[in-house]
Design a protein around this motif. Structure first.
Motif, PDB file in Angstrom:
ATOM      1  N   UNK A 166       0.837  -1.172   0.000  1.00 48.25           N
ATOM      2  CA  UNK A 166       0.000   0.000   0.000  1.00 48.25           C
ATOM      3  C   UNK A 166       0.886   1.241   0.000  1.00 48.25           C
ATOM      4  N   UNK A 167       0.342   2.305  -0.462  1.00 53.63           N
ATOM      5  CA  UNK A 167       1.027   3.588  -0.533  1.00 53.63           C
ATOM      6  C   UNK A 167       0.420   4.489   0.531  1.00 53.63           C
ATOM      7  N   UNK A 168       1.243   4.955   1.443  1.00 48.77           N
ATOM      8  CA  UNK A 168       0.760   5.826   2.514  1.00 48.77           C
ATOM      9  C   UNK A 168       1.253   7.244   2.285  1.00 48.77           C
ATOM     10  N   UNK A 169       0.327   8.188   2.414  1.00 47.99           N
ATOM     11  CA  UNK A 169       0.679   9.610   2.289  1.00 47.99           C
ATOM     12  C   UNK A 169       0.211  10.321   3.546  1.00 47.99           C
ATOM     13  N   UNK A 170       1.079  11.140   4.080  1.00 43.90           N
ATOM     14  CA  UNK A 170       0.753  11.884   5.285  1.00 43.90           C
ATOM     15  C   UNK A 170       0.588  13.361   4.938  1.00 43.90           C
ATOM     16  N   UNK A 171      -0.483  13.955   5.395  1.00 42.18           N
ATOM     17  CA  UNK A 171      -0.682  15.394   5.268  1.00 42.18           C
ATOM     18  C   UNK A 171      -0.542  15.974   6.666  1.00 42.18           C
ATOM     19  N   UNK A 172       0.627  16.518   6.955  1.00 41.26           N
ATOM     20  CA  UNK A 172       0.921  17.021   8.284  1.00 41.26           C
ATOM     21  C   UNK A 172       0.027  18.210   8.619  1.00 41.26           C
ATOM     22  N   UNK A 173      -0.267  19.050   7.621  1.00 41.20           N
ATOM     23  CA  UNK A 173      -1.099  20.235   7.863  1.00 41.20           C
ATOM     24  C   UNK A 173      -2.506  19.844   8.325  1.00 41.20           C
ATOM     25  N   UNK A 174      -3.060  18.810   7.745  1.00 38.86           N
ATOM     26  CA  UNK A 174      -4.417  18.375   8.088  1.00 38.86           C
ATOM     27  C   UNK A 174      -4.434  17.284   9.154  1.00 38.86           C
ATOM     28  N   UNK A 175      -3.259  16.726   9.442  1.00 41.49           N
ATOM     29  CA  UNK A 175      -3.199  15.627  10.402  1.00 41.49           C
ATOM     30  C   UNK A 175      -3.857  14.369   9.879  1.00 41.49           C
ATOM     31  N   UNK A 176      -3.700  14.109   8.575  1.00 35.20           N
ATOM     32  CA  UNK A 176      -4.360  12.962   7.949  1.00 35.20           C
ATOM     33  C   UNK A 176      -3.353  11.971   7.397  1.00 35.20           C
ATOM     34  N   UNK A 177      -3.742  10.723   7.461  1.00 36.13           N
ATOM     35  CA  UNK A 177      -3.030   9.638   6.805  1.00 36.13           C
ATOM     36  C   UNK A 177      -3.956   9.078   5.738  1.00 36.13           C
ATOM     37  N   UNK A 178      -3.471   9.030   4.498  1.00 36.08           N
ATOM     38  CA  UNK A 178      -4.254   8.477   3.395  1.00 36.08           C
ATOM     39  C   UNK A 178      -3.531   7.225   2.915  1.00 36.08           C
ATOM     40  N   UNK A 179      -4.255   6.123   2.816  1.00 35.01           N
ATOM     41  CA  UNK A 179      -3.684   4.854   2.385  1.00 35.01           C
ATOM     42  C   UNK A 179      -4.355   4.432   1.086  1.00 35.01           C
ATOM     43  N   UNK A 180      -3.550   4.223   0.050  1.00 39.28           N
ATOM     44  CA  UNK A 180      -4.043   3.711  -1.225  1.00 39.28           C
ATOM     45  C   UNK A 180      -3.703   2.234  -1.298  1.00 39.28           C
ATOM     46  N   UNK A 181      -4.697   1.391  -1.422  1.00 38.94           N
ATOM     47  CA  UNK A 181      -4.510  -0.055  -1.477  1.00 38.94           C
ATOM     48  C   UNK A 181      -4.280  -0.480  -2.923  1.00 38.94           C
ATOM     49  N   UNK A 182      -3.034  -0.624  -3.312  1.00 36.50           N
ATOM     50  CA  UNK A 182      -2.715  -1.060  -4.670  1.00 36.50           C
ATOM     51  C   UNK A 182      -2.639  -2.581  -4.776  1.00 36.50           C
ATOM     52  N   UNK A 183      -2.559  -3.251  -3.646  1.00 37.81           N
ATOM     53  CA  UNK A 183      -2.590  -4.720  -3.549  1.00 37.81           C
ATOM     54  C   UNK A 183      -1.429  -5.404  -4.262  1.00 37.81           C
ATOM     55  N   UNK A 184      -0.359  -4.675  -4.523  1.00 35.10           N
ATOM     56  CA  UNK A 184       0.844  -5.233  -5.140  1.00 35.10           C
ATOM     57  C   UNK A 184       2.061  -4.562  -4.521  1.00 35.10           C
ATOM     58  N   UNK A 185       3.207  -5.240  -4.493  1.00 36.51           N
ATOM     59  CA  UNK A 185       4.427  -4.583  -4.020  1.00 36.51           C
ATOM     60  C   UNK A 185       4.776  -3.394  -4.922  1.00 36.51           C
ATOM     61  N   UNK A 186       5.226  -2.316  -4.328  1.00 33.43           N
ATOM     62  CA  UNK A 186       5.572  -1.098  -5.067  1.00 33.43           C
ATOM     63  C   UNK A 186       7.047  -1.117  -5.408  1.00 33.43           C
TER      64      UNK A 186
END
Length: 100
Positions: A1-21
């Motif tokens: 999965x690809x994890x992106x952090x938005x420090x300004x908003x305090x959010x963690x967004x996870x994209x489930x690609x279901x394959x090794x990156x």
């Protein structure tokens, strides 16, 4: 999965690609993320939502982490391949335009 952090908003967004990156790169404007996965696929994701904007296929990428990137003008997607070739796709149309 690809994890992106938005420090300004305090959010963690996870994209489930279901394959090794294998590789990750950003567009020049930082609004899109190009992700190469070990299922012979390169995906262009919208940074904010994680939506898949385009999918690029035709190269071989199952065992090794081949690098994929956008050219400096964000017009072309370029990826290595396990068969020792380089693949180039049109960014907008997702058409394979050249192999080297």
């Amino acid at each position: 999965c690809l994890r992106r952090y938005d420090v300004r908003k305090g959010q963690l967004v996870v994209d489930q690609l279901l394959q090794p990156i294998g590789s990750v790169s950003f567009s020049t404007d930082q609004e899109c993320i190009l992700v190469s996965t070990l299922d012979h696929t390169v995906r262009l994701l919208e940074r904010e939502t994680g939506s898949v904007l385009a999918t690029y296929r035709g190269h071989t990428n199952k065992s090794f982490k081949a690098q994929s990137m956008l050219d400096p003008t964000d017009a072309w997607v370029v990826s290595g391949s396990e068969d020792n070739r380089i693949f180039v796709w049109d960014l907008m149309e997702a058409n394979l335009v050249r192999t080297l």
